[in-house]
Enzyme design. Structure first.
Site, PDB file in Angstrom:
ATOM      1  N   ASP A   1       0.856  -1.192   0.000  1.00 41.78           N
ATOM      2  CA  ASP A   1       0.000   0.000   0.000  1.00 41.78           C
ATOM      3  C   ASP A   1       0.891   1.241   0.000  1.00 41.78           C
ATOM      4  O   ASP A   1       2.040   1.209   0.427  1.00 41.78           O
ATOM      5  CB  ASP A   1      -0.915   0.027   1.237  1.00 41.78           C
TER       6      ASP A   1
ATOM      7  N   VAL B   1       1.766   2.086  -6.509  1.00 35.18           N
ATOM      8  CA  VAL B   1       1.609   1.183  -7.669  1.00 35.18           C
ATOM      9  C   VAL B   1       1.778   1.914  -9.004  1.00 35.18           C
ATOM     10  O   VAL B   1       1.995   1.280 -10.021  1.00 35.18           O
ATOM     11  CB  VAL B   1       0.256   0.431  -7.683  1.00 35.18           C
TER      12      VAL B   1
ATOM     13  N   ASN C   1      -5.700  -4.617  -6.627  1.00 37.05           N
ATOM     14  CA  ASN C   1      -6.887  -3.997  -6.034  1.00 37.05           C
ATOM     15  C   ASN C   1      -6.733  -2.494  -5.802  1.00 37.05           C
ATOM     16  O   ASN C   1      -7.738  -1.779  -5.723  1.00 37.05           O
ATOM     17  CB  ASN C   1      -7.149  -4.736  -4.702  1.00 37.05           C
TER      18      ASN C   1
ATOM     19  N   TYR D   1     -12.452   7.616 -14.067  1.00 35.99           N
ATOM     20  CA  TYR D   1     -12.521   6.352 -13.308  1.00 35.99           C
ATOM     21  C   TYR D   1     -13.182   5.263 -14.146  1.00 35.99           C
ATOM     22  O   TYR D   1     -12.679   4.141 -14.251  1.00 35.99           O
ATOM     23  CB  TYR D   1     -13.306   6.598 -12.014  1.00 35.99           C
TER      24      TYR D   1
ATOM     25  N   THR E   1     -16.871   0.697   1.829  1.00 33.64           N
ATOM     26  CA  THR E   1     -15.467   0.808   2.255  1.00 33.64           C
ATOM     27  C   THR E   1     -15.195   2.302   2.416  1.00 33.64           C
ATOM     28  O   THR E   1     -15.991   3.129   1.951  1.00 33.64           O
ATOM     29  CB  THR E   1     -14.510   0.267   1.180  1.00 33.64           C
TER      30      THR E   1
ATOM     31  N   TRP F   1     -17.215   9.547   1.481  1.00 37.58           N
ATOM     32  CA  TRP F   1     -17.510  10.567   0.489  1.00 37.58           C
ATOM     33  C   TRP F   1     -18.959  10.441  -0.001  1.00 37.58           C
ATOM     34  O   TRP F   1     -19.857  11.060   0.550  1.00 37.58           O
ATOM     35  CB  TRP F   1     -16.478  10.474  -0.650  1.00 37.58           C
TER      36      TRP F   1
HETATM   37  N1  LIG Z   1     -15.795   0.714  -2.816  1.00 35.14           N
HETATM   38  C1  LIG Z   1     -16.493   0.569  -3.908  1.00 35.14           C
HETATM   39  O1  LIG Z   1     -17.692   0.834  -3.952  1.00 35.14           O
HETATM   40  C2  LIG Z   1     -15.865   0.033  -5.167  1.00 35.14           C
HETATM   41  C3  LIG Z   1     -16.704  -0.346  -6.220  1.00 35.14           C
HETATM   42  C4  LIG Z   1     -16.130  -0.855  -7.379  1.00 35.14           C
HETATM   43  C5  LIG Z   1     -14.753  -1.003  -7.464  1.00 35.14           C
HETATM   44  N2  LIG Z   1     -13.972  -0.600  -6.418  1.00 35.14           N
HETATM   45  C6  LIG Z   1     -12.536  -0.783  -6.567  1.00 35.14           C
HETATM   46  O2  LIG Z   1     -12.079  -1.654  -5.562  1.00 35.14           O
HETATM   47  C7  LIG Z   1     -10.720  -1.360  -5.222  1.00 35.14           C
HETATM   48  C8  LIG Z   1     -10.557  -1.201  -3.718  1.00 35.14           C
HETATM   49  O3  LIG Z   1     -11.402  -0.163  -3.312  1.00 35.14           O
HETATM   50  P1  LIG Z   1     -11.758   0.122  -1.790  1.00 35.14           P
HETATM   51  O4  LIG Z   1     -13.172   0.574  -1.818  1.00 35.14           O
HETATM   52  O5  LIG Z   1     -11.347  -0.996  -0.914  1.00 35.14           O
HETATM   53  O6  LIG Z   1     -10.825   1.403  -1.574  1.00 35.14           O
HETATM   54  P2  LIG Z   1     -10.098   2.056  -0.299  1.00 35.14           P
HETATM   55  O7  LIG Z   1      -9.923   3.477  -0.629  1.00 35.14           O
HETATM   56  O8  LIG Z   1     -10.770   1.663   0.972  1.00 35.14           O
HETATM   57  O9  LIG Z   1      -8.676   1.338  -0.343  1.00 35.14           O
HETATM   58  C9  LIG Z   1      -7.795   1.536  -1.399  1.00 35.14           C
HETATM   59  C10 LIG Z   1      -6.385   1.340  -0.891  1.00 35.14           C
HETATM   60  O10 LIG Z   1      -5.505   1.548  -2.006  1.00 35.14           O
HETATM   61  C11 LIG Z   1      -4.405   2.322  -1.565  1.00 35.14           C
HETATM   62  N3  LIG Z   1      -3.837   3.057  -2.688  1.00 35.14           N
HETATM   63  C12 LIG Z   1      -4.355   4.130  -3.340  1.00 35.14           C
HETATM   64  N4  LIG Z   1      -3.500   4.567  -4.275  1.00 35.14           N
HETATM   65  C13 LIG Z   1      -2.418   3.749  -4.206  1.00 35.14           C
HETATM   66  C14 LIG Z   1      -1.193   3.705  -4.910  1.00 35.14           C
HETATM   67  N5  LIG Z   1      -0.904   4.608  -5.851  1.00 35.14           N
HETATM   68  N6  LIG Z   1      -0.300   2.738  -4.605  1.00 35.14           N
HETATM   69  C15 LIG Z   1      -0.563   1.835  -3.625  1.00 35.14           C
HETATM   70  N7  LIG Z   1      -1.718   1.836  -2.922  1.00 35.14           N
HETATM   71  C16 LIG Z   1      -2.616   2.790  -3.205  1.00 35.14           C
HETATM   72  C17 LIG Z   1      -4.978   3.276  -0.528  1.00 35.14           C
HETATM   73  O11 LIG Z   1      -3.959   3.796   0.320  1.00 35.14           O
HETATM   74  C18 LIG Z   1      -5.975   2.367   0.179  1.00 35.14           C
HETATM   75  O12 LIG Z   1      -5.366   1.715   1.282  1.00 35.14           O
HETATM   76  C19 LIG Z   1     -10.368  -0.105  -6.022  1.00 35.14           C
HETATM   77  O13 LIG Z   1      -9.686  -0.480  -7.207  1.00 35.14           O
HETATM   78  C20 LIG Z   1     -11.718   0.481  -6.376  1.00 35.14           C
HETATM   79  O14 LIG Z   1     -11.692   1.250  -7.544  1.00 35.14           O
HETATM   80  C21 LIG Z   1     -14.493  -0.096  -5.277  1.00 35.14           C
END
Ligand SMILES: NC(=O)c1ccc[n+]([C@@H]2O[C@H](COP(=O)([O-])OP(=O)(O)OC[C@H]3O[C@@H](n4cnc5c(N)ncnc54)[C@H](O)[C@@H]3O)[C@@H](O)[C@H]2O)c1
Length: 255
Positions: free
Chosen positions: A36, A63, A89, A157, A192, A198
């Protein structure tokens, strides 16, 4: 245990679904390389894994930076001797991402750097290890927004997640013959920090979105991670190139 003897590399492991995946994979016997951007957050994930009796190593880095991803993957392989699963992820969903007509170039660059290049770098440096380990599974986290239009757009996005699905299919065809499967997961809205801090803070916005979900609730990280577990383990040995949707029925819903 479904992942006994496997080594999984999980990006975005410091929060939300990435942390849940690290915990679930380790519960099923995997050793986890947890990466992370936020060192403290990923250290907390590793502490939780260890407290539950699992094995994980904390890897901090961005990443969107190839050198960081290469180093993190090398460190995971050094720690556990092999690599079998890439769980790509990490993703961002910035508040200044709107319609294509009013989204700045910098937002497009930022979103594509993390959401698309981040996945590509992990595959670039991880897939050769998966092949060396005798095969493995690449799991890329896309989104349901890549499959349906939205009247409240986040166009950078959305396009980035469409790119993740397209890249996944290309990987499936290239590396399937070498024993590496590649699949995408398209989650619906999951509770999450990415969403709750937000979009779901505003009761009107929350109700508007809830109305569209036939199952009558938002998703939980486990709803997605259970699909991730299936894709990570050998139960899914003939699932390759799929974009699997887990969204409570949103994308099937006309009215
Ligand atoms: N939450 C939703 O509703 C939802 C829906 C569809 C898809 N997603 C996707 O699921 C995945 C996880 O989402 P989440 O809701 O758990 O998000 P989250 O924000 O809770 O967690 C994301 C994590 O990624 C880390 N991160 C961000 N940029 C980074 C980088 N450049 N390098 C390394 N780490 C980095 C952040 O520090 C965080 O710990 C994402 O790809 C998101 O787009 C989420």
């Amino acid at each position: 245990m479904r992942l006994a003897g496997k080594v999984c590399f999980v990006t975005g492991a410091g929060s939300g679904m990435g942390r849940a995946a690290a915990l679930a994979f380790s519960r099923e016997g995997a050793a986890v390389g947890a990466m992370d951007l936020k060192a403290e957050a990923v250290a907390e994930t590793v502490a939780q894994v260890k407290k539950a009796g699992g094995k994980a190593v904390a890897l901090s880095g961005d990443v969107s930076k190839e050198a960081d991803v290469r180093r993190a993957i090398e460190d995971a392989v050094k720690a556990y001797g092999a690599l079998h699963v890439l769980y790509n992820n990490a993703g961002i969903f910035p508040g200044d991402d709107h319609s294509v007509i009013d989204t700045d170039e910098a937002v497009w660059d930022k979103v594509f750097a993390v959401n698309v290049k981040g996945v590509a770098f992990s595959c670039k440096h991880g897939i050769p290890h998966l092949i060396r380990s005798g095969g493995g599974s690449v799991i890329n986290i896309a989104s349901f927004v890549a499959l349906v239009g939205c009247s409240v757009p986040q166009d950078a996005y959305t396009a980035s997640k469409g790119a993740v699905i397209a890249l996944t299919k290309s990987l499936a065809v290239q590396f399937g013959p070498k024993g590496v499967r590649a699949n995408a997961i398209c989650p619906g809205p999951i509770e999450t920090p990415l969403l709750t801090q937000w979009l779901l803070k505003e009761p009107k916005e929350k109700a508007k979105r809830l109305n569209r979900i036939p199952m009558g609730r938002f998703g939980k990280p486990e709803d997605i991670v259970n699909l991730g577990l299936y894709l990570a383990c050998d139960e899914s040995s003939w699932t390759n190139g799929a974009a699997l949707v887990a969204d409570g029925g949103i994308t099937a819903n006309y009215f």
